[in-house]
Write a protein that holds these residues in place. Structure first.
Motif, PDB file in Angstrom:
ATOM      1  N   UNK A  44       0.824  -1.211   0.000  1.00  0.00           N
ATOM      2  CA  UNK A  44       0.000   0.000   0.000  1.00  0.00           C
ATOM      3  C   UNK A  44       0.856   1.257   0.000  1.00  0.00           C
ATOM      4  N   UNK A  45       0.336   2.289  -0.663  1.00  0.00           N
ATOM      5  CA  UNK A  45       0.875   3.639  -0.574  1.00  0.00           C
ATOM      6  C   UNK A  45      -0.213   4.525   0.026  1.00  0.00           C
ATOM      7  N   UNK A  46       0.215   5.599   0.689  1.00  0.00           N
ATOM      8  CA  UNK A  46      -0.716   6.648   1.121  1.00  0.00           C
ATOM      9  C   UNK A  46      -0.409   7.869   0.275  1.00  0.00           C
ATOM     10  N   UNK A  47      -1.123   7.996  -0.824  1.00  0.00           N
ATOM     11  CA  UNK A  47      -0.871   9.086  -1.762  1.00  0.00           C
ATOM     12  C   UNK A  47      -1.566  10.365  -1.289  1.00  0.00           C
ATOM     13  N   UNK A  48      -0.872  11.469  -1.422  1.00  0.00           N
ATOM     14  CA  UNK A  48      -1.431  12.761  -1.048  1.00  0.00           C
ATOM     15  C   UNK A  48      -2.561  13.134  -2.002  1.00  0.00           C
ATOM     16  N   UNK A  49      -3.724  13.450  -1.428  1.00  0.00           N
ATOM     17  CA  UNK A  49      -4.850  13.873  -2.264  1.00  0.00           C
ATOM     18  C   UNK A  49      -5.287  15.302  -1.950  1.00  0.00           C
ATOM     19  N   UNK A  50      -4.751  15.874  -0.875  1.00  0.00           N
ATOM     20  CA  UNK A  50      -5.089  17.250  -0.543  1.00  0.00           C
ATOM     21  C   UNK A  50      -4.130  17.811   0.490  1.00  0.00           C
ATOM     22  N   UNK A  51      -3.888  19.110   0.399  1.00  0.00           N
ATOM     23  CA  UNK A  51      -2.966  19.791   1.302  1.00  0.00           C
ATOM     24  C   UNK A  51      -3.481  21.193   1.564  1.00  0.00           C
ATOM     25  N   UNK A  52      -3.492  21.574   2.835  1.00  0.00           N
ATOM     26  CA  UNK A  52      -3.889  22.929   3.199  1.00  0.00           C
ATOM     27  C   UNK A  52      -2.952  23.428   4.294  1.00  0.00           C
ATOM     28  N   UNK A  53      -2.498  24.670   4.167  1.00  0.00           N
ATOM     29  CA  UNK A  53      -1.682  25.311   5.192  1.00  0.00           C
ATOM     30  C   UNK A  53      -2.270  26.686   5.476  1.00  0.00           C
ATOM     31  N   UNK A  74     -10.221   8.685   9.855  1.00  0.00           N
ATOM     32  CA  UNK A  74      -9.748   7.430   9.277  1.00  0.00           C
ATOM     33  C   UNK A  74     -10.943   6.744   8.645  1.00  0.00           C
ATOM     34  N   UNK A  75     -10.792   6.417   7.389  1.00  0.00           N
ATOM     35  CA  UNK A  75     -11.805   5.636   6.677  1.00  0.00           C
ATOM     36  C   UNK A  75     -11.098   4.461   6.041  1.00  0.00           C
ATOM     37  N   UNK A  76     -11.824   3.570   5.456  1.00  0.00           N
ATOM     38  CA  UNK A  76     -11.211   2.353   4.919  1.00  0.00           C
ATOM     39  C   UNK A  76     -10.185   2.632   3.822  1.00  0.00           C
ATOM     40  N   UNK A  77     -10.332   3.753   3.108  1.00  0.00           N
ATOM     41  CA  UNK A  77      -9.403   4.085   2.023  1.00  0.00           C
ATOM     42  C   UNK A  77      -8.709   5.445   2.192  1.00  0.00           C
ATOM     43  N   UNK A  78      -9.094   6.222   3.183  1.00  0.00           N
ATOM     44  CA  UNK A  78      -8.529   7.568   3.320  1.00  0.00           C
ATOM     45  C   UNK A  78      -8.131   7.873   4.758  1.00  0.00           C
ATOM     46  N   UNK A  79      -7.104   8.717   4.881  1.00  0.00           N
ATOM     47  CA  UNK A  79      -6.636   9.206   6.176  1.00  0.00           C
ATOM     48  C   UNK A  79      -6.487  10.717   6.080  1.00  0.00           C
ATOM     49  N   UNK A  80      -6.747  11.394   7.182  1.00  0.00           N
ATOM     50  CA  UNK A  80      -6.540  12.834   7.265  1.00  0.00           C
ATOM     51  C   UNK A  80      -5.669  13.130   8.478  1.00  0.00           C
ATOM     52  N   UNK A  81      -4.625  13.921   8.270  1.00  0.00           N
ATOM     53  CA  UNK A  81      -3.742  14.347   9.355  1.00  0.00           C
ATOM     54  C   UNK A  81      -3.884  15.850   9.541  1.00  0.00           C
ATOM     55  N   UNK A  99      -5.007  11.789   2.483  1.00  0.00           N
ATOM     56  CA  UNK A  99      -4.292  10.729   1.775  1.00  0.00           C
ATOM     57  C   UNK A  99      -5.269   9.639   1.374  1.00  0.00           C
ATOM     58  N   UNK A 100      -5.038   9.060   0.218  1.00  0.00           N
ATOM     59  CA  UNK A 100      -5.837   7.927  -0.229  1.00  0.00           C
ATOM     60  C   UNK A 100      -4.914   6.717  -0.316  1.00  0.00           C
ATOM     61  N   UNK A 101      -5.391   5.603   0.184  1.00  0.00           N
ATOM     62  CA  UNK A 101      -4.631   4.363   0.113  1.00  0.00           C
ATOM     63  C   UNK A 101      -4.745   3.800  -1.299  1.00  0.00           C
ATOM     64  N   UNK A 102      -3.614   3.398  -1.849  1.00  0.00           N
ATOM     65  CA  UNK A 102      -3.600   2.754  -3.162  1.00  0.00           C
ATOM     66  C   UNK A 102      -2.751   1.493  -3.067  1.00  0.00           C
ATOM     67  N   UNK A 109      -7.346   1.475  -2.850  1.00  0.00           N
ATOM     68  CA  UNK A 109      -7.443   0.170  -2.203  1.00  0.00           C
ATOM     69  C   UNK A 109      -7.925   0.336  -0.770  1.00  0.00           C
ATOM     70  N   UNK A 110      -8.739  -0.591  -0.334  1.00  0.00           N
ATOM     71  CA  UNK A 110      -9.183  -0.606   1.054  1.00  0.00           C
ATOM     72  C   UNK A 110      -8.051  -1.173   1.898  1.00  0.00           C
ATOM     73  N   UNK A 111      -7.749  -0.485   2.999  1.00  0.00           N
ATOM     74  CA  UNK A 111      -6.726  -0.994   3.900  1.00  0.00           C
ATOM     75  C   UNK A 111      -7.274  -2.206   4.655  1.00  0.00           C
TER      76      UNK A 111
END
Length: 125
Positions: A44-53, A74-81, A99-102, A109-111
């Motif tokens: 799995x990768x956690x690809x960046x799908x959004x960024x805010x500063x 935390x969702x089955x395919x996405x994480x937010x930090x 981030x979206x899991x791929x 991809x579902x983690x």
């Protein structure tokens, strides 16, 4: 803060904050006992799908900064930090990355349940 992270005025360059976020996120993942290396080894990768500063105050050369990362949604395919950049008690910036899991072919991809449990999501979700 290092001199290379500043602009000509000795202020932290805006492009440096996402780099700091990545370092803090990596540390947070280690604290969750889930280093990126292990995640990638499992396919799995956690690809960046959004960024805010949000910049509030300037960080300057030679400031001692603390960058905190917190895992939020935390969702089955996405994480937010979420992130905070501080100089002592002073809040300088906040941010968020999504981030979206791929899989290794870059398809969403579902983690697996055991990883979701480590990340704090009940496996029944």
């Amino acid at each position: 803060m290092r001199y290379a992270e500043t602009d000509a005025m000795g202020v932290a360059h805006h492009a440096t904050y996402p780099v700091w976020f990545e370092v803090a996120r990596t540390d947070a993942m280690h604290a969750l006992d889930l280093p990126y290396r292990d995640l990638e080894a499992r396919g799995y990768y956690l690809m960046l799908s959004g960024l805010n500063v949000e910049y509030r105050r300037a960080a300057r050369y030679d400031d001692e900064l603390q960058i905190h990362a917190t895992l939020g949604a935390v969702r089955s395919r996405t994480l937010t930090f979420s992130y905070e950049v501080r100089r002592g008690d002073e809040l300088l910036a906040t941010g968020e990355t999504r981030h979206i899991a791929t899989d290794h072919t870059y398809r969403p991809a579902r983690l697996p349940d055991d990883l979701l449990t480590l990340l704090g999501l009940p496996t029944s979700a």
